[in-house]
Design a protein around this motif. Structure first.
Motif, PDB file in Angstrom:
ATOM      1  N   ALA A 284     -87.329   2.149  18.967  1.00  0.00           N
ATOM      2  CA  ALA A 284     -87.370   2.216  20.434  1.00  0.00           C
ATOM      3  C   ALA A 284     -87.778   0.882  21.035  1.00  0.00           C
ATOM      4  N   ALA A 289     -81.550   3.456  22.168  1.00  0.00           N
ATOM      5  CA  ALA A 289     -81.639   4.535  23.155  1.00  0.00           C
ATOM      6  C   ALA A 289     -81.925   5.879  22.508  1.00  0.00           C
ATOM      7  N   ASP A 290     -81.342   6.129  21.345  1.00  0.00           N
ATOM      8  CA  ASP A 290     -81.576   7.404  20.666  1.00  0.00           C
ATOM      9  C   ASP A 290     -83.044   7.529  20.281  1.00  0.00           C
ATOM     10  N   GLU A 292     -85.571   5.971  21.738  1.00  0.00           N
ATOM     11  CA  GLU A 292     -86.341   6.125  22.980  1.00  0.00           C
ATOM     12  C   GLU A 292     -86.335   7.588  23.437  1.00  0.00           C
ATOM     13  N   ASP A 293     -85.175   8.221  23.324  1.00  0.00           N
ATOM     14  CA  ASP A 293     -85.061   9.626  23.719  1.00  0.00           C
ATOM     15  C   ASP A 293     -85.915  10.508  22.804  1.00  0.00           C
ATOM     16  N   ALA A 320     -84.274   5.094  28.050  1.00  0.00           N
ATOM     17  CA  ALA A 320     -82.992   5.490  27.453  1.00  0.00           C
ATOM     18  C   ALA A 320     -81.967   5.812  28.533  1.00  0.00           C
ATOM     19  N   TYR A 325     -77.817   6.756  28.378  1.00  0.00           N
ATOM     20  CA  TYR A 325     -77.891   7.757  27.313  1.00  0.00           C
ATOM     21  C   TYR A 325     -77.947   9.132  27.962  1.00  0.00           C
TER      22      TYR A 325
END
Length: 578
Positions: A284, A289-290, A292-293, A320, A325
């Motif tokens: 992150a 982005a994945d 971060e999500d 994200a 995202y």
């Protein structure tokens, strides 16, 4: 021969001229005017060459090629390119020195002359140019092109695929593959994985990614791990963990994200929240982005290492979401709608939900439809609500049922009971008993069968659908089923069953069930063994609970009942007293 760009250069004209000139000179010098000792020297050389096993015409070509080109397993076809033609013109023994020094000098000269020729050679052919030259029907065209002087051939996956599809000789393919560059190995793996230019084959993709990964290519390591982790054909979580870790240790954010997921689910490695959080944070912080999500979801619920923190969850979702995202956009929109970790703001909720829904996120589409139906953060617009529900209805029973309700009520769409029934049936799981079905849709479908709207009137079918929903604990279904048993509609009349289902629904606060239960008590059906005045007090209790919810039938019954009357004999009434 590979040049500095990783291409095989096929310009051998300089080497061939060198061979021709050398042969001509030897013939001239051994004519009658040449000194005898010089011709004797050549004769001795020829005799020694003929005796040398490597110079026998039958064995020399294949053995020479195998020595310098290990991937080559046979002779080139007529018109093909001989990579050693400069040193062995036509493979005649008289042109090759039998000594190792002579052979080494010949190879060095070949390399030098090839580099000079390569510097002047035209740019390599692209895949498109190769395909144009092949013209599909001429399977030997690629070999003819390769044999042309001054033409180079790109040794990459696309060119090899074109050659294979055109029916190029296996010998030439083997030679090209022997000199395939690292980017070409990855490209060939990607082509096999995607099915671009060749049949899709994940096992071949793994084989070629492995070749590149074993050379330390971090991108190939990550791609190889991804195939092992997510592809059912080559699924191997242990191998996925090995290669994700190799790439993650080199700082590859995608691999860090993949390794964190393995620790999250305990796949190929022991489940470990601490290591999961560590690798998600690493990825992150590089802007993955994945990751971060995922980190936002961890903070939203908390785990054994990180405490729940909705403000941090919103911050990671925002990072994200700002990268487009879709899942994070949807989650951020819900936080704004519910005021979790951020101030409640329906306008911002609608903004982020719309961004996500426009990317095809069905959750976001349904939630955005809710905002339009309620008029929260956007103007109330049933047409827009129907639009977004229809998108979400491709996947979610909730949206299917909501769309059915709009058709049933004629809100934003023309009133159409037939379409309403169709959407309710889809949401209810159709006739497939294995699908869970939406309980509210089952109740609504039962109501349509009971009233004969959009479907033929069928009380038995109505009872079937309502019973399905009641079995799931749906309060409205329990209340309706109790009433059906009391009235004997679609099921045999059974006051005991009527009281049982009404009591279940009344305990969940269903006003209809509370009112019916009050009537059962008032008429003496709820508890046949109780004293009459106790029944009246219980009846008043349930009427008051329903009336407090604004349920008008209960309010009327409460006024009608008045003060609790003195004991009266029980009366036999139809329909269990309803």
């Amino acid at each position: 021969m590979l040049n500095s760009n990783g291409n095989i250069r096929l310009n051998l004209s300089a080497l061939e001229r060198r061979g021709r000139n050398g042969r001509q000179a030897r013939r001239t010098n051994c004519s009658g005017s040449a000194p005898l000792r010089r011709c004797d020297h050549l004769r001795r050389e020829d005799e020694a060459a003929a005796a040398h096993p490597l110079l026998k015409p039958a064995s020399r070509p294949a053995e020479f090629r195998r020595h310098f080109f290990p991937g080559f397993t046979g002779d080139l076809p007529a018109g093909g390119v001989d990579p050693v033609a400069g040193c062995v013109p036509r493979l005649r023994p008289r042109t090759i020195h039998r000594s190792a020094a002579g052979l080494g000098l010949c190879v060095l000269l070949t390399l030098a002359l090839t580099l000079v020729a390569a510097a002047q050679a035209p740019p390599p052919l692209t895949q498109t140019q190769v395909l144009k030259l092949l013209k599909v029907e001429d399977v030997q065209a690629i070999e003819a092109v390769a044999a042309q002087r001054g033409v180079a051939f790109v040794v990459d996956a696309s060119a090899e695929a074109a050659l294979r599809q055109a029916g190029g000789s296996s010998a030439l393919i083997a030679m090209l593959r022997q000199h395939m560059t690292l980017p070409a190995e990855k490209q060939l793996a990607a082509d096999y994985q995607s099915g671009q230019g060749m049949p899709q084959n994940d096992r071949q993709a793994v084989a070629w990614y492995l070749k590149a990964a074993e050379q330390g290519d971090v991108d190939a390591e990550d791609k190889l791990a991804g195939l092992y982790a997510y592809d059912g054909i080559v699924l191997n979580y242990e191998q996925a963990a090995i290669w994700f870790r190799k790439a993650a240790m080199q700082g590859n954010a995608d691999a860090e994200d993949g390794l964190a997921k393995l620790y999250n689910f305990g796949q190929g490695v022991p489940k470990d929240d601490s290591k999961m959080d560590y690798w998600f944070r690493k990825a992150a912080e590089q802007g993955n982005a994945d990751a971060e999500d995922y980190l936002g979801m961890i903070f939203q619920g908390g785990d054994s290492v990180l405490p729940k923190d909705e403000a941090k969850a919103a911050a990671w979702f925002a990072k994200a979401a700002q990268q487009g995202y879709a899942d994070a956009e949807q989650r951020l929109g819900l936080l704004y709608a519910n005021g979790q970790g951020v101030p409640r703001d329906y306008s911002l909720a609608a903004k982020w939900l719309r961004k996500s829904a426009q990317q095809g996120n069905h959750d976001a589409a349904e939630n955005l439809g809710d905002l339009y139906e309620w008029g929260a953060g956007v103007p109330k617009d049933y047409g827009q609500a129907a639009h977004w529900y229809r998108l979400a209805a491709q996947q979610y029973p909730d949206a299917q049922r909501k769309l059915g309700l709009l058709y049933m009520k004629g809100l934003g769409v023309p009133q159409d009971y037939t379409r309403a029934a169709r959407w309710f049936r889809i949401a209810a799981g159709g006739d497939n008993p294995l699908l869970p079905g939406d309980s509210t849709a089952e109740v609504n479908l039962g109501i349509l069968y009971e009233s004969g709207l959009g479907v033929p009137k069928d009380l038995a079918q109505a009872a079937v659908w309502i019973r399905k929903a009641a079995a799931k604990g749906d309060a409205a279904a329990e209340a309706d089923l109790g009433q059906l048993y009391a009235l004997g509609r679609g099921v045999p009349q059974d006051c005991s069953q009527a009281v049982t289902w009404s009591r279940k629904a009344a305990k969940q606060g269903n006003a209809l069930a509370e009112t019916n239960l009050g009537r059962f008590y008032e008429k003496g059906f709820a508890d046949p063994g109780s004293h009459n005045d106790l029944d009246y007090r219980n009846a008043k209790f349930w009427y008051q609970k329903a009336a407090a919810q604004g349920y008008q039938p209960a309010q009327r019954d409460l006024v009608r009942l008045g003060p609790v009357p003195s004991a009266q004999p029980f009366r036999t009434l139809p329909h269990c007293g309803l």
